[in-house]
Write a protein that holds these residues in place. Sequence first.
Motif, PDB file in Angstrom:
ATOM      1  N   THR A  27      -3.580   1.227  -0.777  1.00 30.22           N
ATOM      2  CA  THR A  27      -3.091   0.444  -1.903  1.00 30.22           C
ATOM      3  C   THR A  27      -3.762   0.876  -3.197  1.00 30.22           C
ATOM      4  OG1 THR A  27      -2.692  -1.445  -0.437  1.00 30.22           O
ATOM      5  CG2 THR A  27      -2.801  -1.904  -2.790  1.00 30.22           C
ATOM      6  N   PHE A  28      -2.977   0.928  -4.278  1.00 27.19           N
ATOM      7  CA  PHE A  28      -3.474   1.376  -5.579  1.00 27.19           C
ATOM      8  C   PHE A  28      -3.047   0.391  -6.675  1.00 27.19           C
ATOM      9  CE2 PHE A  28      -3.017   5.013  -2.858  1.00 27.19           C
ATOM     10  CZ  PHE A  28      -4.176   5.739  -3.081  1.00 27.19           C
ATOM     11  N   ASP A  29      -3.672   0.545  -7.829  1.00 28.92           N
ATOM     12  CA  ASP A  29      -3.339  -0.326  -8.956  1.00 28.92           C
ATOM     13  C   ASP A  29      -2.020   0.057  -9.628  1.00 28.92           C
ATOM     14  OD1 ASP A  29      -5.635  -1.812  -8.585  1.00 28.92           O
ATOM     15  OD2 ASP A  29      -6.828  -0.556  -9.934  1.00 28.92           O
ATOM     16  N   THR A  30      -1.668   1.331  -9.563  1.00 28.14           N
ATOM     17  CA  THR A  30      -0.431   1.796 -10.200  1.00 28.14           C
ATOM     18  C   THR A  30       0.366   2.657  -9.225  1.00 28.14           C
ATOM     19  OG1 THR A  30      -1.381   3.842 -11.072  1.00 28.14           O
ATOM     20  CG2 THR A  30      -1.604   1.844 -12.434  1.00 28.14           C
ATOM     21  N   LYS A  31       1.672   2.759  -9.469  1.00 25.32           N
ATOM     22  CA  LYS A  31       2.528   3.585  -8.622  1.00 25.32           C
ATOM     23  C   LYS A  31       2.181   5.064  -8.771  1.00 25.32           C
ATOM     24  CE  LYS A  31       7.342   4.430  -7.358  1.00 25.32           C
ATOM     25  NZ  LYS A  31       8.775   4.157  -7.661  1.00 25.32           N
ATOM     26  N   ALA A  32       1.795   5.455  -9.998  1.00 24.53           N
ATOM     27  CA  ALA A  32       1.448   6.856 -10.231  1.00 24.53           C
ATOM     28  C   ALA A  32       0.262   7.278  -9.365  1.00 24.53           C
ATOM     29  CB  ALA A  32       1.133   7.072 -11.710  1.00 24.53           C
ATOM     30  N   GLU A  33      -0.738   6.408  -9.259  1.00 18.99           N
ATOM     31  CA  GLU A  33      -1.902   6.706  -8.410  1.00 18.99           C
ATOM     32  C   GLU A  33      -1.483   6.804  -6.948  1.00 18.99           C
ATOM     33  OE1 GLU A  33      -5.663   4.682 -10.788  1.00 18.99           O
ATOM     34  OE2 GLU A  33      -4.373   3.407  -9.545  1.00 18.99           O
TER      35      GLU A  33
END
Length: 339
Positions: A27-33
């Motif tokens: 899981t990440f804070d942004t979709k790009a990450e």
Amino acid sequence: MATFRKRGNLQWEARIRKRGYPTTCKTFDTKAEAEQWAKGVETEMSKGQFVSTKEAEGYTLGECLDRYKEEYLPRLKNPQSEIYRADRLKKRALGLRIMATIRSKDIADYRREREKEGVSANTIRLELALLSRLFNFAKSDWGMESLTNPVQLAAKPKLPPGRERRLEQGEEEKLFEAIGNDFEFSAIIKIALETAMRRGEILKLTWKDVDLRNKAVFLQDTKNGTCRTVPLSKKAIEVFQGLHRHISGKVFPSCTVPQSLSKKMAKACQRAGLADLRFHDLRHEATSRFFEHTDLDVMEIKAITGHKSLQMLARYTHLRTANLAARLDGAKRGEVRHI
């Protein structure tokens, strides 16, 4: 193939399913990450270089310490000290950290914390050594192949030079005077000074190990894990001959716990007014006397003391320099007395 889904309002989950590999997600804070991570993982899978981080990211250091205590520490001959260190580490903030998130900086921060608390360099060294073994064991036996050992990269505390405390003139007499009528304790001190045996080796002695006819003691359980035979001087034989043979078969039945012996030594030294003298210093004293008062060579002394290497013995040889003038004038080593 990677898929992405939004979790709540602030997070994105990347999930990768590929034949021959376990489902991997993060899981990440942004979709790009999330997309960047997924691209890197898919590339590693295509090259056959992917190593799952699932195990390393699923357990805290404290949980791994518990497992380490159950699976690894029972293999040790004397695991109690390591168990104590593991329990102490669990209570620290580091114990709550996920294994995969611990970096060398965290280990360095832990070392600095312990130094500020006034903990000795050797105690910190032993704690870091335990952590290092834990990380290696987790990587080799628990499927945490993605782990790197952060302890190996962190700077270690600088150890002080080895102790060189010796008995000065009159101190041996003061020590025995302070011991008084404690016959068994007095005998232990004498044996230590005559044989250079370690505290634990002396306390484990049974009468089956003592061969007065051949003037020797056979040690089956030593710190180095190897057996050795210790020759007995006339004084040592007299001490053994004066001891009562207890029904238990133990040579020193009243004193079986090493820590208790050290406490008894500390109290005796306090009564005698002997500053900074410990029981282990008697081994140093005895080894130094072998060099100064006998014609034994280095290899013979090493065989008696059970030191693992000649390097371990090297720090004792400098104590003979005070006798060199007398030796230059023709005195034999056994004739020189340096206190």
